[in-house]
Design a protein around this motif. Structure first.
Motif, PDB file in Angstrom:
ATOM      1  N   GLU A  47       0.833  -1.203   0.000  1.00  0.00           N
ATOM      2  CA  GLU A  47       0.000   0.000   0.000  1.00  0.00           C
ATOM      3  C   GLU A  47       0.865   1.248   0.000  1.00  0.00           C
ATOM      4  OE1 GLU A  47      -3.108   0.437   2.960  1.00  0.00           O
ATOM      5  OE2 GLU A  47      -3.587  -1.701   2.791  1.00  0.00           O
ATOM      6  N   ALA A  48       1.914   1.217   0.807  1.00  0.00           N
ATOM      7  CA  ALA A  48       2.818   2.362   0.903  1.00  0.00           C
ATOM      8  C   ALA A  48       3.467   2.620  -0.455  1.00  0.00           C
ATOM      9  CB  ALA A  48       3.888   2.095   1.962  1.00  0.00           C
ATOM     10  N   CYS A  49       3.875   1.550  -1.137  1.00  0.00           N
ATOM     11  CA  CYS A  49       4.511   1.695  -2.445  1.00  0.00           C
ATOM     12  C   CYS A  49       3.526   2.325  -3.435  1.00  0.00           C
ATOM     13  CB  CYS A  49       4.995   0.354  -2.966  1.00  0.00           C
ATOM     14  SG  CYS A  49       6.461  -0.205  -2.095  1.00  0.00           S
ATOM     15  N   ALA A  50       2.266   1.897  -3.336  1.00  0.00           N
ATOM     16  CA  ALA A  50       1.253   2.443  -4.237  1.00  0.00           C
ATOM     17  C   ALA A  50       1.108   3.947  -3.995  1.00  0.00           C
ATOM     18  CB  ALA A  50      -0.067   1.722  -4.004  1.00  0.00           C
ATOM     19  N   CYS A  51       1.103   4.349  -2.716  1.00  0.00           N
ATOM     20  CA  CYS A  51       0.989   5.781  -2.383  1.00  0.00           C
ATOM     21  C   CYS A  51       2.186   6.548  -2.924  1.00  0.00           C
ATOM     22  CB  CYS A  51       0.913   5.972  -0.875  1.00  0.00           C
ATOM     23  SG  CYS A  51      -0.651   5.441  -0.183  1.00  0.00           S
ATOM     24  N   LEU A  52       3.399   5.946  -2.731  1.00  0.00           N
ATOM     25  CA  LEU A  52       4.607   6.639  -3.171  1.00  0.00           C
ATOM     26  C   LEU A  52       4.627   6.798  -4.685  1.00  0.00           C
ATOM     27  CD1 LEU A  52       7.439   5.162  -0.884  1.00  0.00           C
ATOM     28  CD2 LEU A  52       6.259   7.350  -0.699  1.00  0.00           C
ATOM     29  N   ALA A  53       4.001   5.861  -5.379  1.00  0.00           N
ATOM     30  CA  ALA A  53       3.993   5.922  -6.848  1.00  0.00           C
ATOM     31  C   ALA A  53       3.239   7.161  -7.321  1.00  0.00           C
ATOM     32  CB  ALA A  53       3.351   4.658  -7.408  1.00  0.00           C
ATOM     33  N   GLN A  54       2.273   7.607  -6.498  1.00  0.00           N
ATOM     34  CA  GLN A  54       1.494   8.795  -6.901  1.00  0.00           C
ATOM     35  C   GLN A  54       2.254  10.092  -6.650  1.00  0.00           C
ATOM     36  OE1 GLN A  54      -2.132   8.303  -4.702  1.00  0.00           O
ATOM     37  NE2 GLN A  54      -2.591   6.362  -5.768  1.00  0.00           N
ATOM     38  N   GLY A  55       3.217  10.071  -5.783  1.00  0.00           N
ATOM     39  CA  GLY A  55       3.976  11.285  -5.514  1.00  0.00           C
ATOM     40  C   GLY A  55       4.686  11.212  -4.190  1.00  0.00           C
ATOM     41  N   CYS A  56       5.658  12.080  -3.981  1.00  0.00           N
ATOM     42  CA  CYS A  56       6.440  12.043  -2.745  1.00  0.00           C
ATOM     43  C   CYS A  56       5.765  12.907  -1.698  1.00  0.00           C
ATOM     44  CB  CYS A  56       7.840  12.595  -2.995  1.00  0.00           C
ATOM     45  SG  CYS A  56       8.763  11.558  -4.101  1.00  0.00           S
ATOM     46  N   PRO A  57       5.497  12.353  -0.498  1.00  0.00           N
ATOM     47  CA  PRO A  57       4.955  13.173   0.580  1.00  0.00           C
ATOM     48  C   PRO A  57       6.067  14.048   1.178  1.00  0.00           C
ATOM     49  CG  PRO A  57       5.312  10.947   1.353  1.00  0.00           C
ATOM     50  CD  PRO A  57       5.730  10.970  -0.088  1.00  0.00           C
ATOM     51  N   ASP A  58       5.662  15.035   1.972  1.00  0.00           N
ATOM     52  CA  ASP A  58       6.656  15.864   2.659  1.00  0.00           C
ATOM     53  C   ASP A  58       7.286  15.081   3.818  1.00  0.00           C
ATOM     54  OD1 ASP A  58       6.216  18.074   1.041  1.00  0.00           O
ATOM     55  OD2 ASP A  58       4.436  18.644   2.222  1.00  0.00           O
TER      56      ASP A  58
END
Lengths: 225, 624
Positions: A47-58
């Motif tokens: 899930e985390a990888c999927a989120c990171l694929a959308q963009g980098c969080p601060d």
């Protein structure tokens, strides 16, 4: 002026990766109360990888042990993607092994799972201001490794060679429970600069070659901490 | 019996062998060159015909000279090669003249021409001395000493026809004894070195000395003075005495003081050489010399036979060698008394040289065997030591393993005590709280937080602090800071002096745990019961009553004190129990506790001991 406002209004994106749902909810709750934060959450490595694929969080807050992967791997990937993202591990005990391993891979600090909500929000804000949290035991650990290197006896793979005498003095002060103010007074430096020194210490410890080898070595315990 | 019979047969065989060897004829030049018929001058001018070989009686110490005259034919055409006179055997010295001109006088070479050496003489004749036709040869035989005079046949002819016989005799009776003597020198040196380095093994010394005396006898020439003759005469008995000692030791007997008597005859002859006249010396030599040698050799023989009787193998070997030597000497005596056919050849002396060398080889062999045994012993010892070392190492490893498991057990016990004391109790409390009819989330949360706090304390205390209490206090500070913030209280942390507390050499982890729990109780009291908003912790170095450096930790709050009435109900009992625990923990670690409480707050001063108590005791194991 409009640009400045936009910058201020722009919320801080935070990704929280934690498999234990109540703990995750607790941390999410601590940050969601504040409109400054735009919180995303993930319960697993994928899930985390999927989120990171959308963009980098601060900010990335991640647990180390995830059901389908390692938080360490996540930190490494994050660092490969972006230098700007602030990374913290979520630790139960704040123990040296997990915290320093994370720092070697590019993390900037840690929060305890049982920290009070207000403290969690404060820590994340401090981190964004450039203050990396460090505990007395982590400071003690790093200083001891420095001494071990100097005496030459028990070798450590922790690269403390680049630390300056002043940085080591600051770490000693923290290890012995002196406040930042006391340390600054003793060393004749400005109180505000102490947190910056600590962030600098973390950067120096970080393994620059972010290759697979270092990660593997850490995973397999080949690098002794 | 079989052994004895075998031994006797062996000795007989050896004797027979010696006789056989003695009977082997030595080569001579062709008979055509032989001159047997000569004239001997009985008185001045009175010449009597005589057939060689001829014997002349000895006249004792005064030399007597007998002149022989003979003739031989020579023609100039006959000799492409030069001619020579060859005399295979004579005693004591001869002077050979051809037509009145002396061509050889053996008295000039006394070292090589000793009468017991069987040395031949080959004298080349200068062609200028010869006249065509009949030539005259004159031989002057000089006789002195104990031996009688003797002149074998003369051979006169071309040098080439004499040479093979002369060379063989020269090798047998000149070169070979020299080689044996050199060999003896080597053995004497080896044995001497062994003896000098192993003084307790006198057997090497006896044989070395005997060998040296044998060498002296070989190289000493014909004695011309009575002193030298006496010294030379003494060597025989002394050598026999040394040989007796050697054999005694070799057959495993001990040397007694009276055994030294064996040296007496030799020493008497030696001292007579210096103190008495030549005639007296001769009488004493005849009295003590040959008889004592006979007696001593008989003793050697008896000792050897006794050893043979005791079935000692090496004694058989030695006895056989001695039998050979004795046979040779007996043959010499027979020869001396003209009771032997054949040439007048003495074989006693060279056989004795061979015996000395055989004995030397035997002894050095034995020495080498002993060395090998020592090597084997050393190797066995090394192996045993290695085995013992292995065992020791195994024991040590086992011991280490035991110590390790004991340490592990002790650590486990300690950890269990520490966990039982705090974490265990808190977890039980959480269980109890959650099982209440209406569980209070806040109470459970607090108990769980306490449990986590205690877990961190136990983990922190496990790290080696090296007596630096400040390191433990730093972690404690972080924990109570969080705790106080949660209750909206403020922590003022003050370290006086540059380093805070001194180093406590006697500080152990259980002291740290007791102290931290004690301070936790104080903080808990302040949080729960003081009603204050601030907690101030002051850390400073002080001196104890004896002037030793120690530390003081003061914790104060700005609450209303324990004695003041509670704002929200009677909770005094909790404070009381907390105070009791604080006192107990302080007493366990010898910490002096001063409590001041009043309406403006409570102040608890903990003066640490300069020396923390070493005894863990059971006091800290109980649930406090």
């Amino acid at each position: 002026m409009a640009t400045a406002d936009a910058q201020i209004i722009q919320p801080i994106s935070v990704l929280i990766v934690e498999d234990d749902a109540p703990t995750r909810q607790r941390i999410v709750g601590a940050l969601s109360d504040n409109p400054d934060f735009d919180v995303q959450q993930a319960a697993s490595f994928s899930e985390a990888c999927a989120c990171l694929a959308q963009g980098c969080p601060d900010v990335l807050l991640t647990d180390i042990q995830l059901p389908d992967g390692s938080g360490m791997d996540l930190i490494r990937r994050m660092r490969q993607k972006s230098d700007k993202t602030e990374i913290m591990v979520i630790s139960i005990l704040g123990d040296e092994t997990s915290v320093i391993s994370a720092i070697l891979l590019g993390a900037n600090g840690y929060i305890l799972k049982d920290a009070f909500p207000a403290d969690i929000a404060d820590t994340v804000r401090d981190l964004l201001k450039g203050h990396s949290p460090i505990s007395a035991s982590i400071a003690r650990f790093i200083v001891r490794r420095t001494q071990a290197r100097d005496s030459g006896a028990p070798r450590s793979d922790l690269n403390t060679a680049k630390l300056t005498a002043r940085e080591i003095d600051i770490l000693w002060g923290i290890a012995k429970g002196f406040s930042y103010a006391d340390i600054a007074d003793h060393l004749g430096i400005s109180r505000q600069t102490v947190p910056g020194y600590i962030k600098n210490i973390y950067r120096k410890l970080e393994v620059n070659t972010r290759g697979e080898a270092v990660y593997e070595a850490l995973q397999q315990g080949l690098i002794r901490l | 019996m079989a052994l004895a019979a075998g031994f006797v047969l062996l000795q007989l065989a050896v004797i027979a062998l010696c006789i056989e060897i003695r009977q082997i004829p030595l080569p001579r030049p062709p008979n055509s060159n032989r001159i047997e018929q000569m004239w001997r001058e009985e008185k001045s001018g009175d010449w009597q015909p005589v057939t060689l070989p001829d014997h002349r009686p000895t006249a004792g110490l005064t030399p007597t000279v007998t002149t022989y005259r003979g003739a031989f034919e020579w023609s100039p055409g006959e000799g492409e090669t030069p001619w020579a006179v060859f005399v295979p055997r004579f005693t004591t010295t001869i002077e050979i003249a051809i037509n009145g001109s002396t061509i050889e006088d053996t008295v000039r070479d006394p070292s090589n021409r000793r009468p017991d050496r069987n040395t031949p003489v080959l004298a080349p004749i200068a062609e200028s001395l010869l006249t065509p036709g009949t030539n005259e040869v004159t031989v002057r035989l000089k006789v002195w000493g104990p031996l009688e005079g003797y002149l074998d046949s003369l051979y006169i002819g071309p040098d080439a026809s004499m040479r093979p016989a002369y060379d063989l005799r020269r090798t047998l009776f000149g070169t070979l004894p020299l080689i044996l003597a050199a060999w003896q020198v080597t053995f004497a040196t080896l044995l001497g070195i062994i003896w000098l380095n192993r003084r307790h093994e006198t057997i090497y010394g006896y044989l070395a000395l005997a060998t040296v005396l044998g060498v002296v006898q070989h190289f000493a020439g014909l004695p011309h003075s009575a002193v030298v003759a006496g010294m030379l005469g003494a060597t025989g008995p002394l050598e026999a005495a040394l040989m007796l000692h050697y054999v005694l030791l070799l057959t495993g007997r001990r040397i007694r003081r009276w055994h030294a008597l064996a040296f007496a005859p030799g020493l008497i002859i030696l001292s007579s050489a210096f103190l008495m006249s030549p005639d007296q010396l001769r009488a004493i030599f005849l009295l003590f010399g040959p008889p004592s040698m006979g007696v001593l050799i008989a003793c050697v023989w008896v000792v050897l036979l006794a050893a043979v009787w005791q079935a000692r193998r090496h004694a058989i070997y030695l006895a056989t060698i001695f039998t050979a030597v004795l046979s040779c000497w007996m043959l010499d005596i027979l020869t001396l008394n003209n009771m032997m056919d054949g040439e007048r050849i003495f074989i006693g002396r060279p056989s004795y040289s061979l015996v000395l060398i055989a004995l030397g080889i035997w002894l050095i062999w034995r020495f080498v065997q002993a060395l090998k045994e020592a090597d084997g012993f050393a190797a066995a010892l090394v192996q045993k030591v290695a085995e013992a070392e292995d065992k020791l190492r195994a024991n040590f490893a086992r011991e280490e393993e035991r110590a390790r498991s004991e340490a592990l057990l002790a650590e486990r016990t300690r950890l269990m005590r520490d966990l039982h004391d705090g974490l265990g109790g808190q977890l039980v409390s959480i269980v109890a709280l959650s099982e209440q009819p209406q569980p209070s989330g806040q109470a459970i949360g607090e108990a769980a937080r306490s449990a986590l706090k205690d877990l961190r304390l136990v983990i922190d205390a496990m790290e080696e602090m090296d007596g630096d209490l400040m390191l433990a206090l730093a972690s404690w500070r972080e924990r109570i800071d969080t705790q106080l913030r949660a209750h909206r209280m403020q922590l003022n942390w003050s370290i006086r002096g540059p380093s805070g507390l001194p180093i406590f050499q006697s500080l152990k982890s259980w002291h740290v745990i007791q102290l931290i729990r004690l301070m936790d109780e104080v903080i808990t009291n302040a949080v729960k019961h003081s009603g204050g908003r601030q907690v101030t912790v002051t850390i400073e170095s002080v001196e104890d009553g004896l002037g030793r450096p120690t530390g003081r930790i003061t914790i104060e709050d700005d609450g209303h004190g324990y004695e003041a009435p509670a704002v929200d109900g009677p909770i005094r009992s909790g404070t009381g129990r907390g105070l009791l625990n604080i006192r107990r923990r302080a007493a366990l670690c010898d910490i002096r506790l001063v409590t001041e409480t009043g309406t403006t707050g409570t102040r608890i001063a903990l003066t640490l001991p300069a020396e923390f108590p070493s005894q863990a005791g059971d006091g800290n194991t109980g649930k406090i």
